[in-house]
Scaffold this active site. Structure first.
Site, PDB file in Angstrom:
ATOM      1  N   GLU A   1     135.951 -44.570  60.640  1.00  0.00           N
ATOM      2  CA  GLU A   1     137.429 -44.691  61.499  1.00  0.00           C
ATOM      3  C   GLU A   1     138.964 -43.965  61.268  1.00  0.00           C
ATOM      4  O   GLU A   1     140.401 -44.787  60.853  1.00  0.00           O
ATOM      5  CB  GLU A   1     137.727 -45.755  62.305  1.00  0.00           C
ATOM      6  CG  GLU A   1     136.688 -46.361  63.089  1.00  0.00           C
ATOM      7  CD  GLU A   1     136.957 -47.945  63.921  1.00  0.00           C
ATOM      8  OE1 GLU A   1     137.934 -47.628  64.060  1.00  0.00           O
ATOM      9  OE2 GLU A   1     136.351 -48.063  65.519  1.00  0.00           O
TER      10      GLU A   1
ATOM     11  N   GLU B   1     129.689 -48.449  66.902  1.00  0.00           N
ATOM     12  CA  GLU B   1     130.263 -49.418  67.304  1.00  0.00           C
ATOM     13  C   GLU B   1     130.637 -49.262  68.564  1.00  0.00           C
ATOM     14  O   GLU B   1     131.369 -48.481  69.421  1.00  0.00           O
ATOM     15  CB  GLU B   1     131.402 -49.900  67.221  1.00  0.00           C
ATOM     16  CG  GLU B   1     131.593 -49.854  65.667  1.00  0.00           C
ATOM     17  CD  GLU B   1     133.618 -50.577  65.415  1.00  0.00           C
ATOM     18  OE1 GLU B   1     134.668 -51.248  66.108  1.00  0.00           O
ATOM     19  OE2 GLU B   1     133.338 -50.403  63.945  1.00  0.00           O
TER      20      GLU B   1
HETATM   21  C1  GBH Z   1     137.487 -50.790  65.743  1.00  0.00           C
HETATM   22  O1  GBH Z   1     138.108 -49.764  65.827  1.00  0.00           O
HETATM   23  C2  GBH Z   1     137.435 -51.100  64.608  1.00  0.00           C
HETATM   24  O2  GBH Z   1     136.146 -50.606  63.414  1.00  0.00           O
HETATM   25  C3  GBH Z   1     137.207 -52.142  64.617  1.00  0.00           C
HETATM   26  O3  GBH Z   1     137.368 -53.065  63.379  1.00  0.00           O
HETATM   27  C4  GBH Z   1     137.435 -53.562  65.256  1.00  0.00           C
HETATM   28  O4  GBH Z   1     138.059 -54.811  65.536  1.00  0.00           O
HETATM   29  C5  GBH Z   1     137.203 -52.672  66.730  1.00  0.00           C
HETATM   30  O5  GBH Z   1     137.080 -51.842  66.816  1.00  0.00           O
HETATM   31  C6  GBH Z   1     137.330 -53.675  68.098  1.00  0.00           C
HETATM   32  O6  GBH Z   1     138.924 -52.883  68.294  1.00  0.00           O
HETATM   33  O7  GBH Z   1     146.693 -49.885  70.861  1.00  0.00           O
HETATM   34  O8  GBH Z   1     146.938 -47.854  71.993  1.00  0.00           O
HETATM   35  O9  GBH Z   1     147.661 -48.122  70.277  1.00  0.00           O
HETATM   36  C7  GBH Z   1     137.981 -49.465  67.494  1.00  0.00           C
HETATM   37  C8  GBH Z   1     138.923 -47.602  67.462  1.00  0.00           C
HETATM   38  C9  GBH Z   1     141.434 -48.124  67.476  1.00  0.00           C
HETATM   39  C10 GBH Z   1     140.805 -48.706  68.982  1.00  0.00           C
HETATM   40  C11 GBH Z   1     143.190 -48.172  67.360  1.00  0.00           C
HETATM   41  C12 GBH Z   1     141.899 -49.147  69.606  1.00  0.00           C
HETATM   42  C13 GBH Z   1     144.523 -48.992  69.138  1.00  0.00           C
HETATM   43  C14 GBH Z   1     144.802 -48.396  70.180  1.00  0.00           C
HETATM   44  N1  GBH Z   1     140.228 -48.950  67.723  1.00  0.00           N
HETATM   45  N2  GBH Z   1     142.968 -48.765  69.175  1.00  0.00           N
HETATM   46  S1  GBH Z   1     146.314 -48.668  70.745  1.00  0.00           S
END
Ligand code: GBH
Length: 496
Positions: free
Chosen positions: A186, A399
């Site tokens: 990611e 995932e």
């Molecule tokens: C995954 O990312 C990760 O690879 C993993 O490590 C993590 O534990 C898992 O998700 C669960 O979160 O708050 O609106 O700014 C998933 C992609 C990127 C989704 C960051 C949430 C924050 C959005 N993530 N995003 S916001």
């Protein structure tokens, strides 16, 4: 989503990989053990006040580093089992984990730490003993600190050689037993959404608006070289880039919203997937909207990058509605301190639970309100990926998971272990994958996030994605109901 009867002849193909996933810093703990060097996340958790919601750290986390093989005797005493044995006990055939760069190379580059090699060798062997297929991600955000401090980490082209050297050691030492590899996890997140606080790291001369794109450029170059090296060292392996993002649905049928959706694909998935799967170069809309910030590739680099992922490995948790910015995209970019995410290109909107729309993850701050149980959209989502980027090895959901919004609201263990929304998420998602397969989408695997509650990055231990609860004092694990739902669904729908 229609209910699929057990006796229908279609199901997951025999070679479909399914399993559970985690990442090193989120579960390992043991941050000072056996020669591990610090990573940037040690600084982010220890030194940057409030970077992590509960100011917690990964120092101990789930202690996987020490406990991965505890419970070898699980047939006699399976309650004492901790990690791999508990995966095997439920018949889960794959475990996807990341290895820590700063354990293998405590100084980022240079001497290899043989204790770390021995650790991961034994972890891989333990998986295999239990008939659990190990799948390895090389980089899940835990950059060796020294590389950040010396040259700015992913903002420097120096990272390319260092990453490839790290990949070479991992392939050479583990590649005889690990057949499925992911290079980077990611980059949208680590290049853009988690900007590193400047006061704690050496400043670079690159201005903030350029940084995501410079980082992305170096990620693509490092990934591409690591892919080609891996394929030459391990011809039978699959090596893939791990992307992320939700399905994007136009809020209305206006052409402005359709354009917003297209832009959102381009600025998220397409930023990396279009170079890797289609052209060696960025999507046209990036080149026009952020031309000032976007570095260019040479023809040679385009050739290097094009065709460097076997599977489209997507962390595909959710869906969102998208709509055009009120003042138009050009005005938005002109006024924005960050044209990339989430302000202009990715204007998004989600129904709240009370609208009768999707169930959402924990809403209270810090929460995960980005997470919507939108499993009805999954077949269209997977088809879109296949049709758009045409991955040679198919699409894998590397995932998917849900943070139960209500769990831990009561202190009774039965409530913690009863996680109906996560259960229905997994059940409905698996049915949606079956529908996609039946409609001709080549879905080759899926990996549930996550094996166990863990350090959820900037939300610390307050947001829980695990299919197991962990008592952080005793390190005992308890299966939640959703884990059984997940496994049962596969047992029901595996093709005869
Ligand atoms: C995954 O990312 C990760 O690879 C993993 O490590 C993590 O534990 C898992 O998700 C669960 O979160 O708050 O609106 O700014 C998933 C992609 C990127 C989704 C960051 C949430 C924050 C959005 N993530 N995003 S916001």
């Amino acid at each position: 989503v229609p209910v699929i009867a057990k006796n229908e002849s279609w199901g997951f193909p025999k070679d479909f990989w399914w399993g559970v996933a985690s990442a090193a810093y989120q579960v390992e703990g043991a941050v000072q053990a056996e020669g591990r060097g610090p990573s940037i996340w040690d600084v982010l958790t220890h030194r940057v006040t409030d970077f992590v919601a509960d100011n917690s750290t990964g120092d101990i986390a789930d202690n996987q580093y020490y406990l991965y093989k505890q419970g070898q005797q699980w047939r006699l005493s399976w309650l004492a089992a901790i990690n791999i044995a508990r995966i095997a006990a439920l018949g889960v055939p794959a475990y996807s984990f990341s290895i820590s760069w700063s354990r293998i190379f405590p100084f980022g580059s240079g001497p290899v730490n043989e204790e770390a090699i021995a650790h991961y060798n034994d972890m891989i062997d333990t998986c295999i003993q239990y008939n659990v297929t190990p799948m390895v991600t090389l980089y899940h955000w835990d950059l060796p600190l020294v590389l950040q401090n010396t040259y700015g980490g992913w903002l420097s082209e120096n990272i390319v050689n260092d990453f490839v050297a790290y990949a070479r050691v991992a392939y050479a030492r583990f590649g005889d037993r690990v057949n499925h590899w992911f290079t980077v996890n990611e980059p949208i997140v680590f290049c853009d959404m988690y900007p590193l606080p400047a006061n704690y790291f050496k400043n670079t001369s690159i201005t903030a608006l350029h940084q995501p794109f410079v980082c992305g450029q170096n990620v693509l170059l490092a990934h591409a070289q690591a892919y080609r090296l891996g394929k030459s060292m391990m011809p039978g392996s699959t090596i893939s880039f791990k992307n992320n993002g939700g399905y994007k649905i136009p809020l209305t049928n206006s052409s402005a919203d359709a354009e917003a959706v297209q832009r959102a694909w381009d600025f998220n998935e397409g930023w990396f997937a279009t170079p890797i799967f289609l052209t060696g170069d960025y999507p046209a809309s990036l080149k026009s909207f952020v031309s000032t910030f976007l570095p260019a590739f040479t023809e040679e680099q385009k050739t290097l990058i094009n065709g460097t992922s076997d599977v489209f490995a997507h962390d595909a948790y959710t869906s969102q509605f998208y709509f055009a910015p009120d003042d138009g995209i050009a005005a938005c970019i002109a006024n924005s301190s960050n044209p990339l995410y989430p302000s202009c290109a990715n204007t998004s909107y989600a129904y709240s639970a009370s609208d009768g729309g999707w169930l959402i993850g924990p809403a209270a701050d810090p929460g995960s309100p980005w997470l919507h149980k939108a499993t009805d959209w999954v077949p269209a989502f997977l088809r879109y990926i296949q049709d758009t980027w045409k991955p040679p090895g198919g699409v894998a959901v590397t995932e998917f998971g849900f943070a139960e919004p209500f769990e831990y609201s009561k202190k009774i263990r039965a409530d913690i272990l009863f996680d109906p929304i996560r259960s229905s998420y997994y059940h409905d998602y698996l049915q949606a994958i079956l529908i996609a397969i039946s409609e001709g989408v080549n879905v080759v695997g899926c990996l549930a996030w996550s094996l166990v509650d863990n350090l959820e990055w900037s939300t610390g231990y307050t947001v829980k994605f695990g299919m197991q609860y962990v008592n952080l004092t005793t390190q005992e694990r308890y299966y939640k109901a959703s884990f059984f739902t997940y496994v049962n669904a596969f047992q029901q729908y595996l093709a005869e």
